[in-house]
Design an enzyme around this catalytic site. Structure first.
Site, PDB file in Angstrom:
ATOM      1  CG  ASN A  84      -2.270   0.624   0.944  1.00  0.00           C
ATOM      2  OD1 ASN A  84      -2.334   1.717   0.399  1.00  0.00           O
ATOM      3  ND2 ASN A  84      -3.342  -0.046   1.338  1.00  0.00           N
ATOM      4  CG  HIS A 114      23.445   5.949  10.613  1.00  0.00           C
ATOM      5  ND1 HIS A 114      23.961   6.505   9.468  1.00  0.00           N
ATOM      6  CD2 HIS A 114      22.096   6.034  10.487  1.00  0.00           C
ATOM      7  CE1 HIS A 114      22.979   6.928   8.692  1.00  0.00           C
ATOM      8  NE2 HIS A 114      21.834   6.651   9.290  1.00  0.00           N
ATOM      9  CB  ALA A 159      -1.014  -2.031  12.908  1.00  0.00           C
ATOM     10  CE  LYS A 179       9.607  -8.672  23.998  1.00  0.00           C
ATOM     11  NZ  LYS A 179       9.626  -8.449  25.412  1.00  0.00           N
ATOM     12  NE  ARG A 182      -4.079 -15.400  17.762  1.00  0.00           N
ATOM     13  CZ  ARG A 182      -4.513 -16.006  16.663  1.00  0.00           C
ATOM     14  NH1 ARG A 182      -4.212 -17.274  16.431  1.00  0.00           N
ATOM     15  NH2 ARG A 182      -5.267 -15.384  15.780  1.00  0.00           N
TER      16      ARG A 182
END
Length: 198
Positions: A84, A114, A159, A179, A182
């Site tokens: 998108n 960096h 998200a 993390k 499930r």
């Protein structure tokens, strides 16, 4: 060894003062500008530009403008690829997308890091580590994927996540840092209703 070769081998390299690297970014920036200036309906022209810009493309990807990358020559895209608006790929190292990868708006894939030392950083030294996004991945809006990460097949990244470590296959993962929450199971097929014609 050329600075570009150093980057591909994982060494610190001069990303800001090397003529070859600066020129490669300029060429890619012009192609991104050309791509982003296309009419949305002119998919033929978009695909021609993408084939000039990117290293490898399978099928006909859908990349919704605006789209930005540093070099393009380090990006490989599999079949049925969709991103998108406002995808940014900083491809100092290889960025590989498998088949059936769907990316929501405002996502960043950054192979670049960096120098930690302030003097080295001020001198323009960077490091680049590859990113691999395997098959059947869905990446939610506003996700950032950092250098050296692999996301395993069939996984969903929620998200707003910042993915700073590799994520295994067949899981839902979310957060900052990202993390595993499930496993994805057969029950997930029942999550949403299907229309049934009686």
């Amino acid at each position: 060894m050329r600075e570009w070769e150093k980057a591909q081998k994982g060494y610190m390299y001069d990303a800001n003062n090397d003529e070859e690297i600066v020129k490669a970014r300029e060429v890619c920036a012009d192609l991104c500008f050309e791509f982003n200036s296309c009419r949305p309906s002119d998919t033929k022209k978009q695909n021609l530009i993408l084939h000039k810009m990117l290293s490898s493309i399978k099928g006909e990807p859908v990349i919704t403008a605006p789209f930005y990358c540093d070099y393009g020559t380090n990006i490989s895209i599999g079949e049925n690829f969709y991103t998108n608006h406002n995808c940014v790929i900083l491809d100092g190292a290889k960025v590989t997308f498998g088949d059936n990868v769907f990316i929501a708006p405002n996502c960043v894939f950054s192979t670049a890091g960096h120098a930690i030392n302030g003097q080295q950083r001020a001198a323009g030294l960077e490091i680049a580590r590859p990113i691999t996004i395997e098959d059947n991945i869905w990446i939610g809006a506003n996700v950032t994927v950092l250098p050296g990460v692999t996301i395993g097949e069939n996984t969903i990244i929620g998200a707003g996540s910042v993915v700073n470590k590799s994520i295994p296959s067949n899981v839902v993962a979310v957060g900052n840092p990202c993390k595993v929450k499930r496993l994805i199971t057969e029950e997930d097929k029942k999550k949403y209703k299907f229309f049934q014609n009686n």
